[in-house]
Design an enzyme around this catalytic site. Structure first.
Site, PDB file in Angstrom:
ATOM      1  N   ASP A 138       0.859  -1.180   0.000  1.00  0.00           N
ATOM      2  CA  ASP A 138       0.000   0.000   0.000  1.00  0.00           C
ATOM      3  C   ASP A 138       0.895   1.228   0.000  1.00  0.00           C
ATOM      4  O   ASP A 138       1.855   1.297   0.767  1.00  0.00           O
ATOM      5  CB  ASP A 138      -0.889   0.015   1.258  1.00  0.00           C
ATOM      6  CG  ASP A 138      -1.990  -1.043   1.182  1.00  0.00           C
ATOM      7  OD1 ASP A 138      -2.125  -1.679   0.124  1.00  0.00           O
ATOM      8  OD2 ASP A 138      -2.697  -1.221   2.184  1.00  0.00           O
TER       9      ASP A 138
ATOM     10  N   ASP B  96     -14.226  -6.749  -3.207  1.00  0.00           N
ATOM     11  CA  ASP B  96     -14.301  -6.860  -1.747  1.00  0.00           C
ATOM     12  C   ASP B  96     -15.728  -7.287  -1.433  1.00  0.00           C
ATOM     13  O   ASP B  96     -16.663  -6.579  -1.797  1.00  0.00           O
ATOM     14  CB  ASP B  96     -14.046  -5.502  -1.075  1.00  0.00           C
ATOM     15  CG  ASP B  96     -12.637  -4.972  -1.327  1.00  0.00           C
ATOM     16  OD1 ASP B  96     -11.742  -5.786  -1.617  1.00  0.00           O
ATOM     17  OD2 ASP B  96     -12.444  -3.741  -1.234  1.00  0.00           O
TER      18      ASP B  96
END
Lengths: 252, 194
Positions: free
Chosen positions: A11, A130
């Site tokens: 990230d 997700d």
């Protein structure tokens, strides 16, 4: 036959690597290029860089970072985070990204998948999903990092994404992400039956056994993880050796 | 100087970056004179074979490419359009390699696109000098060239297919050497040294 892949996920916020625990708490764990090179040397099969910058300035920083990564790294890498148009995809392709991931933007505008895949090919488009298993027993697709629920159901959305031009599906269970309790292997196995593109399992790895299970029982083609690698709990090299010892084909 | 053929096909950056890392001199070009003056020619390619073939024809370069006597390397779709014909868009290709390009048929443990690292076998060319049989390289493709007399490397995904082809000075690789770590770098270096 093709080997199962191990993919560390980095990230990136404002040009620096961070790791989200359940996407909330963030800790700085270093330089994206250096960490990527380290993982490549360690035997990572691919890298995924997710831009979690909120600002326009952060986005610009990320594009120049992608250029730097493509200069220095000789394995495939995928970039994602905030890609919402063909222009965004083109900018990242021109910066040297091998693939992009689309998540929220693809849910909001599914035809975006067609537009990008038609222009740059299916191999360029990874659809990240997700989803959360709700009490009704249905996997509901969520967006905005799990904060918003949608009417979409995981398996039908995966099929639609494939038919529109997804080259891979990256599925994260929001029930498991960040818990380090393993992956929902049944859902992964069903996903493998529903679509014919490769499936990347994400979110939930706490041990080598978890990864073994999702690649065997879960029939996933690749496992993506962040914290177990970032904090050095297991090296990618050791993980791949252990997978190989269990007769899982990996590139060593 | 290595000429990378510029014919508006997807990601050319990774090929440029790989040559840059090897310290090779290269130029992205569609200029016949520059291509004629080059020592080596690379025909990259991602995406759709029939579109790639149409784009390449539009440059008008096809006849001069066919006449080249220097080493030419097609990568991925670049290799596929050097074959006879591709099922992708049912397109007649350049016909350099005596192979037909077909679509993989998906099966329970045979995902399409064929994506990831797979082994090379039956290596039969200076292109693979210093590379051991079984070495892993990175593939991503939904169509493949079958085995033929021009095959110089094989890989298996379901059935065996051509991972690399050669006819005289023309070479083609289905995998991405520019994305295949140290093994890929060695293959590109071998090509440059041909």
């Amino acid at each position: 036959m093709v080997a199962k892949r191990i993919i560390p996920c980095l990230d990136v916020k404002d040009g620096r690597t961070v790791k989200g625990i359940n996407f909330e708490q963030l800790r700085d764990v270093g330089s994206p290029v250096e960490l990527g090179k380290f993982y490549a040397r360690e035997g990572a099969d691919e890298l995924v860089y997710l831009d979690i910058s909120a600002s326009a300035e952060g986005r610009r920083t990320f594009t120049s970072l992608v250029e730097q990564i493509s200069h220095e790294i000789n394995i495939p890498f995928t970039v994602g985070g905030g890609i919402s148009s063909l222009d965004d995809a083109s900018r990242l392709l021109n910066a040297g990204a091998d693939k992009i991931t689309l998540n929220t933007a693809a849910v909001a505008d599914p035809a975006l998948i067609d537009r990008i895949a038609t222009r740059y090919g299916r191999q360029f488009v990874v659809i990240a999903i997700d989803a959360r298993l709700e009490e009704d027993g249905i996997w509901h697709v969520t967006t905005h990092g799990g904060r918003r629920s949608t009417d979409l159901e995981l398996f039908s959305w995966a099929r639609e994404a494939e038919s529109r031009g997804a080259g891979e599906i990256l599925f994260t269970s929001m029930n498991h992400d960040g818990t380090r309790q393993g992956y929902p292997c049944e859902a992964f196995a069903r996903l493998s039956e529903e679509v014919s593109v490769p499936i990347i399992a994400s979110g939930g790895a706490g041990s080598v056994d978890d990864i073994v299970r999702v690649l065997t029982e879960g029939r996933a083609d690749a496992a993506l993880a962040a914290s177990i690698f970032h904090y050095g709990e297991i090296s990618i090299r050791d993980l791949k050796r252990q997978l190989s010892d269990k007769n899982i084909k990996v590139a060593l | 100087m290595i000429a990378i053929i510029d014919y508006k096909t997807g990601n050319l950056r990774s090929v440029e970056n790989a040559l840059y890392r090897l310290g090779a001199e290269f130029r992205l070009t569609a200029d016949p004179e520059e291509i004629r003056d080059a020592t080596h020619v690379i025909l990259p390619g991602v995406g759709n074979a029939s579109e790639a073939m149409a784009n390449l024809r539009e440059t008008g370069l096809v006849p001069s490419l066919l006449r080249l006597r220097k080493p030419v390397l097609g990568i991925c779709v670049g290799m596929q359009i050097m074959c006879r014909h591709s099922e992708e868009g049912d397109v007649e290709c350049m016909g350099i390699f005596d192979a037909f390009v077909k679509k993989f048929v998906a099966a329970p443990d045979l995902k399409v696109p064929h994506t990831g690292w797979n082994n090379l076998s039956n290596l039969e060319s200076k292109l693979f000098r210093g590379i051991d049989s079984g070495a892993f390289v990175y593939f991503v493709h939904s169509y493949y060239a079958g085995l033929c007399p021009d095959t110089i490397a094989t890989a298996r995904q379901g059935e065996m297919f051509s991972a690399a082809l050669k006819y005289e000075n023309f070479y083609g690789v289905q995998f991405h050497p520019e994305k295949s770590g140290a093994v890929g770098e060695r293959i590109i270096k071998n090509f440059i040294e041909l």
